[in-house]
Write a protein that holds these residues in place. Sequence first.
Motif, PDB file in Angstrom:
ATOM      1  N   LEU A  71       0.870  -1.173   0.000  1.00  0.00           N
ATOM      2  CA  LEU A  71       0.000   0.000   0.000  1.00  0.00           C
ATOM      3  C   LEU A  71       0.911   1.228   0.000  1.00  0.00           C
ATOM      4  N   GLU A  72       1.047   1.855  -1.157  1.00  0.00           N
ATOM      5  CA  GLU A  72       2.029   2.931  -1.324  1.00  0.00           C
ATOM      6  C   GLU A  72       1.421   4.292  -1.018  1.00  0.00           C
ATOM      7  N   ILE A  73       2.151   5.054  -0.219  1.00  0.00           N
ATOM      8  CA  ILE A  73       1.765   6.435   0.090  1.00  0.00           C
ATOM      9  C   ILE A  73       2.586   7.350  -0.809  1.00  0.00           C
ATOM     10  N   TYR A  74       1.907   8.198  -1.565  1.00  0.00           N
ATOM     11  CA  TYR A  74       2.562   9.106  -2.506  1.00  0.00           C
ATOM     12  C   TYR A  74       2.083  10.516  -2.200  1.00  0.00           C
ATOM     13  N   ALA A  75       2.990  11.346  -1.688  1.00  0.00           N
ATOM     14  CA  ALA A  75       2.637  12.717  -1.326  1.00  0.00           C
ATOM     15  C   ALA A  75       3.911  13.555  -1.312  1.00  0.00           C
ATOM     16  N   PHE A  76       3.773  14.834  -0.991  1.00  0.00           N
ATOM     17  CA  PHE A  76       4.922  15.746  -0.963  1.00  0.00           C
ATOM     18  C   PHE A  76       4.896  16.550   0.333  1.00  0.00           C
ATOM     19  N   SER A  77       6.040  16.556   1.014  1.00  0.00           N
ATOM     20  CA  SER A  77       6.141  17.361   2.233  1.00  0.00           C
ATOM     21  C   SER A  77       6.426  18.807   1.855  1.00  0.00           C
ATOM     22  N   SER A  78       5.827  19.732   2.587  1.00  0.00           N
ATOM     23  CA  SER A  78       6.046  21.156   2.305  1.00  0.00           C
ATOM     24  C   SER A  78       7.463  21.575   2.640  1.00  0.00           C
ATOM     25  N   ASP A  79       8.017  20.995   3.686  1.00  0.00           N
ATOM     26  CA  ASP A  79       9.384  21.318   4.106  1.00  0.00           C
ATOM     27  C   ASP A  79      10.348  20.379   3.384  1.00  0.00           C
ATOM     28  N   LYS A  80      11.288  20.975   2.609  1.00  0.00           N
ATOM     29  CA  LYS A  80      12.200  20.163   1.802  1.00  0.00           C
ATOM     30  C   LYS A  80      13.536  19.913   2.479  1.00  0.00           C
ATOM     31  N   ARG A  81      13.760  20.509   3.646  1.00  0.00           N
ATOM     32  CA  ARG A  81      15.021  20.280   4.351  1.00  0.00           C
ATOM     33  C   ARG A  81      15.098  18.822   4.796  1.00  0.00           C
ATOM     34  N   TRP A  82      16.272  18.247   4.632  1.00  0.00           N
ATOM     35  CA  TRP A  82      16.420  16.798   4.791  1.00  0.00           C
ATOM     36  C   TRP A  82      15.926  16.312   6.152  1.00  0.00           C
ATOM     37  N   ALA A  83      16.447  16.914   7.219  1.00  0.00           N
ATOM     38  CA  ALA A  83      16.102  16.455   8.569  1.00  0.00           C
ATOM     39  C   ALA A  83      14.594  16.590   8.815  1.00  0.00           C
ATOM     40  N   ASN A  84      14.023  17.728   8.413  1.00  0.00           N
ATOM     41  CA  ASN A  84      12.587  17.939   8.622  1.00  0.00           C
ATOM     42  C   ASN A  84      11.756  16.996   7.747  1.00  0.00           C
ATOM     43  N   TYR A  85      12.242  16.761   6.525  1.00  0.00           N
ATOM     44  CA  TYR A  85      11.550  15.840   5.621  1.00  0.00           C
ATOM     45  C   TYR A  85      11.497  14.433   6.221  1.00  0.00           C
ATOM     46  N   GLU A  86      12.616  13.965   6.739  1.00  0.00           N
ATOM     47  CA  GLU A  86      12.647  12.630   7.349  1.00  0.00           C
ATOM     48  C   GLU A  86      11.731  12.568   8.572  1.00  0.00           C
ATOM     49  N   TYR A  87      11.684  13.654   9.336  1.00  0.00           N
ATOM     50  CA  TYR A  87      10.816  13.681  10.523  1.00  0.00           C
ATOM     51  C   TYR A  87       9.348  13.605  10.110  1.00  0.00           C
TER      52      TYR A  87
END
Length: 415
Positions: free
Chosen positions: A367-383
Amino acid sequence: MNILKRRFFDYLISLGLDQNLANYINAFVFLLALLVVIFLIDFIIKKIIIQAFTQLSSRTKTNFDDLLVANKVPRNVAHIIPFIIALEFIPDIFEDFSDFEIIVEKGLQVFAIILTLWVVRSVLNTVKDYFKTLPRLRDKPIDSYIQVFMIFAWTVGVFSAIAIMTGIPFINFITGMGALSAIVLLVFKDTILGFVASIQVAINDMVRIGDWITVEKYGADGDVIEINLATVKVQNFDKTITTIPPYALISDSFKNWRGMSTSGGRRIKRSLIIKQSGVKYLSAEDVETLKKIQLLTDYLETRQGDIDSYNSSHQINKDVLINGRNLTNLGVFRKYIDSYLKSHSAVNKDMMIMARQLAPSTQGIPLEIYAFSSDKRWANYEYIMADIFDHLIAALPYFGLEVFELPSDSSFKQA
C-alpha cells in the motif's frame, strides 16, 4: 648616466687600475646602484598605489576595487615603473660588455612576459571573484572560463619566452610548434574535454554551483561546491569531497535534485506491506465501529448509505457478505490514509496526494503512500515522513489489518 659612468671610470684609471678591471668594477658599481634605486622606487610606488587603491575602494559602493586590492593588482602594476627604469638604464651599464648586454636584455624581456602574466592573472581572478558576487552568475562555472584564459595566456607567454631565448621570431616558432600539435592535444586532452564539457553544462544549465546531485558511478551524493576545467567537486552529506571529471556529466547519467529544491515539496514515496490474510469485508457492526474515527465518519455514512440503497434496490441477499456491494477494511484504510494526508499540516495540498495499492507479492499487498512534504530540508523531511508512517502503522489494528514482517527469534519462542 653615461657622464657619471665615464667620470667614475676615469677615476678608477687614475687610481692605477687596469682598464679591463676598471670596466668590470664600473659596471658592477652602477649595476648595484641601479638595483638599489629600483628596489627603493618599487617599494615607494607600491606603497603609494596600494594606499591609493585602498582609499578609493573604501569610498566607492562597488566591491570590484576591493577585490582588485585583495588579488594584488595594484602590487603587480607597481612593478611596471621600476621595470621600465631597468630597461632604460641596463644597456648603458653593459655597453662595454655586449655579450652580457644581450643576455640581460633577454632576461628583462622574459621578466616582462612574467610580469604581464602576473597582472593578467590578478585581473582575471578579480573578475572571477566579482562575477561570483552577482546573483545571476554565482552558480555558473566561472572558474572554468578563467582557467581557459590563463592557460592560453601562459601558453603564449611560455612560447614567447622560448622564442626570445632562442632568438627565433615568434611567428616562426609558432609555425614550428604546429608539428607538435598532436602532442599538445594529447597532453591537454583532459583540459580540452573539460572546457568543452563546462561550456555544454553552462549552456544547457545542467549543473550549477550549489545544486544537489547524485552520481552513483562516482559515489557522489551532495552539493556541488566548485566547477573548473579539471574537476567538479561535490561535497557529500558525510562532508567528504568527491571529484568528478566535467565530461562525465555529459557522457554519463546523473541525478540533479534542483527540480525538487525549486518545487513546492519533496516527494514521499513509501509502502506499507499489508498481510493478505487480514483483508475482509466489513459487517454493519464493523462499519459502525469505524464511524467513530472522525476522519471517516462523513465518508462512511455517505458511502454505506449508497451501498445499502444499491443492495436494497437490487434485492441482494446480505446473509452472505460477498453478495452485492460491500466495504472492505483495506479500502476504508486507503480512504483513511487519503483523508489523513490531506489534513496533515506538513503535506503540500497543491501537489499529488495518493494512497495506491500495488500488485500483491509473496510478502503481502503493498500500500504505497505518494505525497509531498512542504518542508524540503532533509532532517525535517525525514521527521515528517516518519511521523506519517508512525501514525499509519499504529492505526492498522483499528481496521483489523497487520503489517507483514519476517518472523524473528521471539516469534519462534512464543510458538
